[in-house]
Design a protein around this motif. Structure first.
Motif, short mmCIF file in Angstrom:
data_model
loop_
_atom_site.label_atom_id
_atom_site.label_comp_id
_atom_site.label_asym_id
_atom_site.label_seq_id
_atom_site.Cartn_x
_atom_site.Cartn_y
_atom_site.Cartn_z
N LEU A 174 7.62 2.32 -6.20
CA LEU A 174 8.13 0.95 -6.24
C LEU A 174 7.32 0.18 -7.27
CD1 LEU A 174 9.57 1.96 -3.75
CD2 LEU A 174 8.98 -0.18 -2.59
N VAL A 175 7.98 -0.24 -8.33
CA VAL A 175 7.28 -0.90 -9.44
C VAL A 175 7.81 -2.33 -9.58
CG1 VAL A 175 6.70 -0.79 -11.89
CG2 VAL A 175 7.09 1.32 -10.60
N PRO A 176 6.92 -3.32 -9.53
CA PRO A 176 7.38 -4.70 -9.64
C PRO A 176 7.68 -5.09 -11.08
CG PRO A 176 5.01 -4.66 -9.38
CD PRO A 176 5.47 -3.24 -9.25
N THR A 177 8.65 -5.96 -11.24
CA THR A 177 8.97 -6.57 -12.52
C THR A 177 9.60 -7.92 -12.20
OG1 THR A 177 10.08 -6.19 -14.65
CG2 THR A 177 11.24 -5.45 -12.69
N THR A 178 10.25 -8.54 -13.17
CA THR A 178 10.90 -9.82 -12.90
C THR A 178 12.30 -9.82 -13.50
OG1 THR A 178 9.86 -10.79 -14.84
CG2 THR A 178 8.82 -11.22 -12.72
N CYS A 179 13.15 -10.63 -12.92
CA CYS A 179 14.55 -10.72 -13.32
C CYS A 179 14.65 -11.37 -14.70
CB CYS A 179 15.32 -11.52 -12.29
SG CYS A 179 17.12 -11.52 -12.56
N PHE A 180 15.65 -10.94 -15.46
CA PHE A 180 15.88 -11.44 -16.82
C PHE A 180 17.18 -12.23 -16.91
CE2 PHE A 180 16.75 -10.44 -21.46
CZ PHE A 180 15.65 -11.11 -21.97
N ASN A 181 17.84 -12.45 -15.77
CA ASN A 181 19.19 -12.98 -15.81
C ASN A 181 19.30 -14.49 -15.65
OD1 ASN A 181 20.61 -10.64 -16.42
ND2 ASN A 181 20.59 -9.96 -14.30
N CYS A 182 18.20 -15.17 -15.51
CA CYS A 182 18.15 -16.62 -15.66
C CYS A 182 16.70 -17.00 -15.81
CB CYS A 182 18.83 -17.36 -14.50
SG CYS A 182 17.76 -17.81 -13.13
N GLU A 183 16.43 -18.28 -15.91
CA GLU A 183 15.07 -18.71 -16.22
C GLU A 183 14.16 -18.74 -15.00
OE1 GLU A 183 12.88 -22.17 -18.86
OE2 GLU A 183 15.04 -22.21 -18.57
N SER A 184 14.66 -18.45 -13.82
CA SER A 184 13.80 -18.46 -12.64
C SER A 184 12.73 -17.39 -12.68
CB SER A 184 14.65 -18.26 -11.38
OG SER A 184 15.57 -19.29 -11.21
N ALA A 185 13.01 -16.26 -13.33
CA ALA A 185 12.08 -15.13 -13.40
C ALA A 185 11.63 -14.72 -11.99
CB ALA A 185 10.87 -15.47 -14.26
N CYS A 186 12.59 -14.57 -11.09
CA CYS A 186 12.28 -14.14 -9.73
C CYS A 186 11.73 -12.72 -9.74
CB CYS A 186 13.55 -14.19 -8.87
SG CYS A 186 14.21 -15.86 -8.65
N GLY A 187 10.91 -12.43 -8.75
CA GLY A 187 10.30 -11.12 -8.67
C GLY A 187 11.28 -10.05 -8.23
N LEU A 188 11.14 -8.86 -8.83
CA LEU A 188 11.95 -7.71 -8.47
C LEU A 188 11.06 -6.52 -8.17
CD1 LEU A 188 14.72 -7.83 -11.24
CD2 LEU A 188 14.90 -8.69 -8.89
N LEU A 189 11.54 -5.63 -7.34
CA LEU A 189 10.93 -4.32 -7.10
C LEU A 189 11.95 -3.25 -7.49
CD1 LEU A 189 9.03 -4.27 -3.67
CD2 LEU A 189 8.06 -3.94 -5.93
N ALA A 190 11.57 -2.40 -8.42
CA ALA A 190 12.45 -1.31 -8.83
C ALA A 190 12.07 -0.05 -8.10
CB ALA A 190 12.35 -1.11 -10.34
N GLU B 286 0.81 -1.22 0.00
CA GLU B 286 0.00 0.00 0.00
C GLU B 286 0.85 1.27 0.00
OE1 GLU B 286 -0.27 -1.79 4.24
OE2 GLU B 286 -0.25 -2.49 2.16
N THR B 287 2.16 1.11 0.25
CA THR B 287 3.05 2.28 0.21
C THR B 287 3.88 2.36 -1.07
OG1 THR B 287 4.97 1.20 1.26
CG2 THR B 287 3.27 2.09 2.72
N TRP B 288 3.69 1.40 -1.97
CA TRP B 288 4.59 1.32 -3.13
C TRP B 288 4.48 2.53 -4.05
CZ3 TRP B 288 4.29 -4.51 -4.98
CH2 TRP B 288 4.89 -5.31 -4.01
N ASP B 289 3.33 3.16 -4.09
CA ASP B 289 3.19 4.35 -4.96
C ASP B 289 3.79 5.60 -4.32
OD1 ASP B 289 1.99 2.91 -6.93
OD2 ASP B 289 -0.05 3.57 -6.50
N HIS B 290 4.07 5.53 -3.02
CA HIS B 290 4.69 6.69 -2.36
C HIS B 290 5.51 6.16 -1.19
CE1 HIS B 290 5.38 10.82 -1.21
NE2 HIS B 290 5.03 10.53 0.03
N HIS B 291 6.73 5.79 -1.51
CA HIS B 291 7.63 5.22 -0.51
C HIS B 291 8.79 6.18 -0.27
CE1 HIS B 291 10.04 2.33 1.71
NE2 HIS B 291 11.04 2.55 0.88
N VAL B 292 9.05 6.46 0.99
CA VAL B 292 10.10 7.41 1.36
C VAL B 292 11.22 6.67 2.07
CG1 VAL B 292 10.69 9.46 2.69
CG2 VAL B 292 8.48 9.33 1.50
N GLU B 293 12.44 6.92 1.61
CA GLU B 293 13.63 6.40 2.30
C GLU B 293 14.61 7.55 2.48
OE1 GLU B 293 15.53 3.07 0.53
OE2 GLU B 293 13.90 1.67 1.01
N TYR B 294 15.42 7.45 3.53
CA TYR B 294 16.43 8.47 3.79
C TYR B 294 17.76 8.07 3.17
CZ TYR B 294 13.02 10.39 7.01
OH TYR B 294 11.87 10.93 7.55
#
Length: 946
Positions: free
Chosen positions: A50-66, A27-35
């Motif tokens: 914070l936008v989710p995507t998936t890794c491209f560096n092997c076939e696992s396609a693990c989840g990522l947050l950018a 619920e904070t991904w659209d407005h996340h604050v870090e110092y």
């Protein structure tokens, strides 16, 4: 870490403790604050999307947050996505290193066109429009001229499911080619013969015994999601057994490590199966219901009483020769150690989680029998599909397709040559040799994030083919970064990394189904902030595009007026006659093809597309077990009738398109008790302990699980003369092929390329750690640096084939990983020598870290010195090499690779002679039930269609 907001159900992997979280809540991904940590002790806030995507560096396609900075839309870091049920917020080093690839100062940012000779290093900027028009015009002309088989799309790890099939089928070409026969065809084939599905899906976390071939914790496919669950299984009391001639990180965690002679693994497994049969520690009800045991008796014991009890007696007798003593002799592992493993397996209580993918199955002639034998053991213990056991991948994988799925009628003999009718995937390693023989030509060749000159054996053969416009008319390299193969392209077109593109994908990480959604994170952030976006190029650096939009546009230009019937497959389902957008494509898929997604989205007041953009993944099913027992629905049974074997079939004709796996029209099986279930995807819809396809295509001697002595069997190796077995089939923990080669941190971690050598072999050869040695292969030699270790069995040496990167020109390549080389012909035009003229060194760029490079070793490109060695059945390149070791000669330099091209052609013909060009019943080219990318209509399966 952030402080908790009001409590909500924790996402998978999101551990909490009092006021701390591992991940920001969604619920904070659209407005996340870090110092800013660098500003400490001052508190300097940064606001992120914070936008989710998936890794491209092997076939696992693990989840990522950018983490996308709202101020400048830069991507500050990439971490794990806790909503992803496969990776659960935990990633290996390759996931966070995505940021290195995005910020790499040497990446390709603009379309480039060759101006000089291929490989000459001369390029010019070109517009996307000019490139698209040129490529589309070539493809359109080929189609109009009836030269459909001259268009080829060659992919390594696809990183997506189903989209490539769509545009190839729409074009009406059988142009899909892949790298699978250098990766996993062996393991796939052995498993396919059992149930149609071609990969395992172990339930490690719930297992009692985990049996692994090779190093799945750090270097196998799905290693991160599987590693998590292997360790969870161990924590719950599971015993871990690793079979690998090399002491991997996985083996270091094992309760038992077997280091057999390479190629003997099937003998060990069959000795275990024999023990299970003679002690009757088997799941008899399961075997009675699911083995095609009547066929086994009819084919091998026609005079035996046709009862299940008679079958078990015959099976026990047939496998009685596979004793522990026999397995010990073949494997050079003590018989008591093999018996210990057999007893452990016998006590698994139907909870044996096992995996074989590359390793022995990829390395050896007949290596596919390792996976065949492994599934035999799984079946005997009743572990197939059980909780804590091993399922087929298809039960835990989900592929949704777009609207109006096209079909085609073609068969490309350059990808599917007649000599290999049982090959699990395309015979891509043979392409340059077949082109040289005049079997055909390729007018338009796409290498898509793929690097055959470096990845494949006999890379100089690829260099020759790609340098010859009479063999390859136009080479288009679709790639985020420079590669050895891209240097020999006519166009280099920049494609996005995992945070710069759309894809859907699903992999068998555990006993569930999930669908991941890779997305261009800056584009999503811009749209959330109300900024206009035309296509993904508006959000990506330079002119980097995503492939989906590229294929939309290219297809539209191939058929601008719709007369070829191509354009309609790329028209919007919401705006008649208009070109589809990437949002519309995935909107339709998510609204129409993903069970339960609409309901989950509605529960959060979202559209299905909005839900996937928010979380980057959806769980489709949980606790998936025993899908073979799924009762057939009335719609499946409607119009179906059982054949003599009980297979329920619906009428089909030559226009029918078989499913990805299975036969057209087959829907399930009716059992002797009258129940009708989905069953398996073989011709019998049973687990085929006797493969009728092997019989029908002329290989009856291998119709049952067996043992084939490898081309590097102990009897083939003369240790006294200096012979060794070279094992290249393992990965350095952070590198995988070309995709992650431009990630600086990964190269810093994996910064040397040692040749593993046991101390006994080192003593016999008179070498020590750091010494250079020459390894002679069937077509040449390579020069490597020794590392003496007890972590590998005697008689075997090992050199990972995930280093040895090079570049011809200083202006092309990745200086994080590649050394400069010269390629010469010292003994005439058929001799090739690759030699480094510079290793890895600091360089000036926009990234200050490039000045801090301290590592120097680019590694040895050993694959160049390997001749093509395709298994005659599976088509798998048999990677293991019989080599002769000697101390380096005075003229040798580290990293030298020498090849005799005449000898490479001879080796190609020697291995081709092992194959059999046979047709199946009714003139079929290949068994219809076997998985085949871009399957054509049934008429194309026959040489002389009705």
């Amino acid at each position: 870490m952030t402080r908790t907001v009001p409590e909500r159900p924790a996402l998978p992997g999101a551990r909490t403790h009092e006021h701390l979280r591992n991940y920001p809540p969604p619920e904070t991904w659209d407005h996340h604050v870090e110092y800013d940590a660098k500003a400490h002790p001052r508190k300097v806030p940064h606001s992120y999307l914070l936008v989710p995507t998936t890794c491209f560096n092997c076939e696992s396609a693990c989840g990522l947050l950018a983490y996308v900075d709202k101020d400048d839309l830069s991507i500050k870091k990439v971490e794990g996505n806790p909503a992803h049920p496969g990776s659960r917020g935990r990633n290996c080093a390759k996931g966070p290193a995505t940021i290195n690839q995005v910020d790499d100062p040497e990446r390709v940012l603009h379309p480039l066109r060759r101006t000089g000779e291929r490989g000459g290093g001369e390029w010019e900027r070109v517009s996307w429009d000019d490139a698209l028009d040129d490529i589309a015009g070539r493809i359109r002309t080929a189609i109009l001229d009836g030269r459909h088989e001259e268009v080829m799309y060659h992919v390594g790890r696809p990183g997506e499911d189903g989209f490539a099939e769509r545009f190839l089928q729409a074009w009406g070409i059988d142009g899909h080619n892949s790298h699978t026969n250098v990766c996993s065809s062996g393991a796939r084939f052995g498993q396919t013969l059992w149930g149609g599905f071609d990969r395992p899906s172990p339930d490690h976390a719930n297992a009692k015994v985990i049996l692994l071939f090779s190093s799945h914790l750090e270097t196998g496919h799905y290693f991160n999601p599987h590693a998590q669950r292997i360790l969870e299984g161990k924590q719950a009391g599971a015993k871990l057994v690793v079979v690998d001639p090399r002491m991997s990180n996985t083996a270091s965690h094992a309760d038992a490590w077997l280091a057999p002679w390479p190629g003997s693994e099937a003998a060990i497994l069959l000795a275990i199966a024999s023990y299970l049969l003679r002690t009757r520690r088997i799941d008899e009800p399961y075997l009675r219901r699911w083995f095609n045991w009547r066929t086994y008796l009819a084919e091998l014991h026609p005079d035996a009483e046709p009862t299940f009890e008679s079958f078990l007696d015959a099976l026990e007798a047939d496998y009685a020769p596979y004793t522990f003593a026999f397995a010990a002799e073949e494997s050079q592992v003590p018989a008591e150690k093999i018996e210990e493993i057999a007893r452990l397996v016998a006590g698994c209580d139907g909870r044996l989680a096992a995996h074989i993918w590359r390793s022995a199955a990829a390395g050896n002639l007949g290596g596919w029998q390792v996976s065949r034998a492994l599934w035999f053991v799984l079946a005997l213990t009743g572990s197939i599909g059980a909780k804590g056991g091993t399922s087929p991948n298809g039960w835990n994988k989900f592929i949704p397709h777009g609207p109006d799925v096209p079909a085609h009628d073609h068969w490309n003999p350059l990808a599917w040559p007649a000599e290999y009718p049982m090959s699990c995937n395309e015979m891509s390693i043979l392409l340059p040799h077949m082109l040289a023989e005049g079997r055909g030509r390729v007018d338009v060749y796409f290498s898509r994030v793929f690097n055959p000159i470096w990845t494949y054996p006999d890379g100089f053969a690829w260099m020759r083919a790609l340098s010859d416009p009479d063999q390859v008319g136009l080479h288009v390299a679709l790639t985020p970064t420079w590669s050895e193969t891209a240097e020999f392209a006519d166009y280099v077109l920049p494609m996005g990394h995992s945070v710069e593109r759309h894809d859907t994908h699903s992999y068998e990480t555990h006993a569930a189904k999930w669908l991941g959604f890779r997305q261009p994170v800056r584009r999503v952030a811009m749209e959330k902030l109300g900024m206009p976006v035309g296509d993904t190029r508006d959000a990506n650096p330079g002119e980097v595009w995503e492939e989906n939009e590229f294929w939309f546009e290219l297809s539209w230009r191939i058929d601008p007026d719709g007369s070829l019937g191509i354009r309609r497959h790329f028209e919007s389902p919401y705006r008649a006659g208009e070109k589809i957008t990437v949002d519309e494509y995935y909107r339709w898929v998510f609204e129409n093809r993903v069970p339960g997604l609409a309901e989950k989205a509605a529960a959060e007041d979202m559209t299905p597309l909005g839900y996937m953009r928010k979380y980057g993944v959806v769980e489709v099913a949980t606790d998936v077990y025993r899908a073979d027992e799924r009762p057939l629905a009335p719609a499946e049974l409607d119009g179906a009738s059982p054949d003599a074997e009980g297979v329920l079939r619906k009428p089909v004709d030559a226009d029918s398109v078989p499913p990805l796996i299975g036969e057209a029209g087959a829907v399930g099986v009716r059992h002797e008790d009258g129940t009708a279930t989905a069953g398996w995807l073989t011709p019998s819809r049973k687990l085929e302990v006797y493969s009728t396809a092997m019989r029908d295509w002329g290989w009856a001697e291998h119709a049952t699980p067996g043992y084939i002595r490898s081309h590097v069997a102990r009897s083939e190796i003369d240790l006294a003369a200096g012979d060794l077995v070279l094992v290249p089939t393992f990965r350095l923990p952070t590198l995988i092929h070309t995709r992650s080669g431009n990630a600086k941190y990964l190269n810093e971690i994996s910064n040397s390329h040692p040749l593993w050598l046991n101390s006994r072999d080192a003593s016999r050869h008179g070498v020590s750690t750091g010494d250079l040695v020459r390894l002679g292969t069937s077509i040449g030699y390579l020069v490597a640096r020794v590392w003496v270790t007890e972590g590998i069995r005697p008689g075997v040496c090992a050199l990972s084939h995930h280093m040895g990167r090079w570049r011809l020109h200083d202006t092309e390549g990745s200086r994080w990983a590649q050394g400069l080389v010269d390629i010469s012909h010292p003994d005439g035009p058929d001799s090739w020598l690759l030699r480094y003229r510079g290793g890895i060194a600091p360089f000036s760029s926009d990234d200050p870290d490039s000045e801090r490079i301290w590592w120097t070793d680019p590694g040895v490109h050993q694959n160049l010195a390997f001749g093509v060695q395709p298994d005659p059945l599976s088509g798998m390149h048999c990677w293991l090499q019989k080599v002769r070791m000697e101390r380096a000669r005075p003229e040798d330099r580290y990293g030298d690779v020498y090849v005799d091209a005449r000898r490479s052609t001879e080796v190609y013909r020697e291995w081709l002679a092992k194959a059999r060009a046979t047709l199946g019943p009714g003139g079929q080219r290949r068994p219809e039930f076997m998985m085949r990318p871009v399957k054509p209509r049934r008429r194309a399966f026959r040489v002389d269609p009705c």
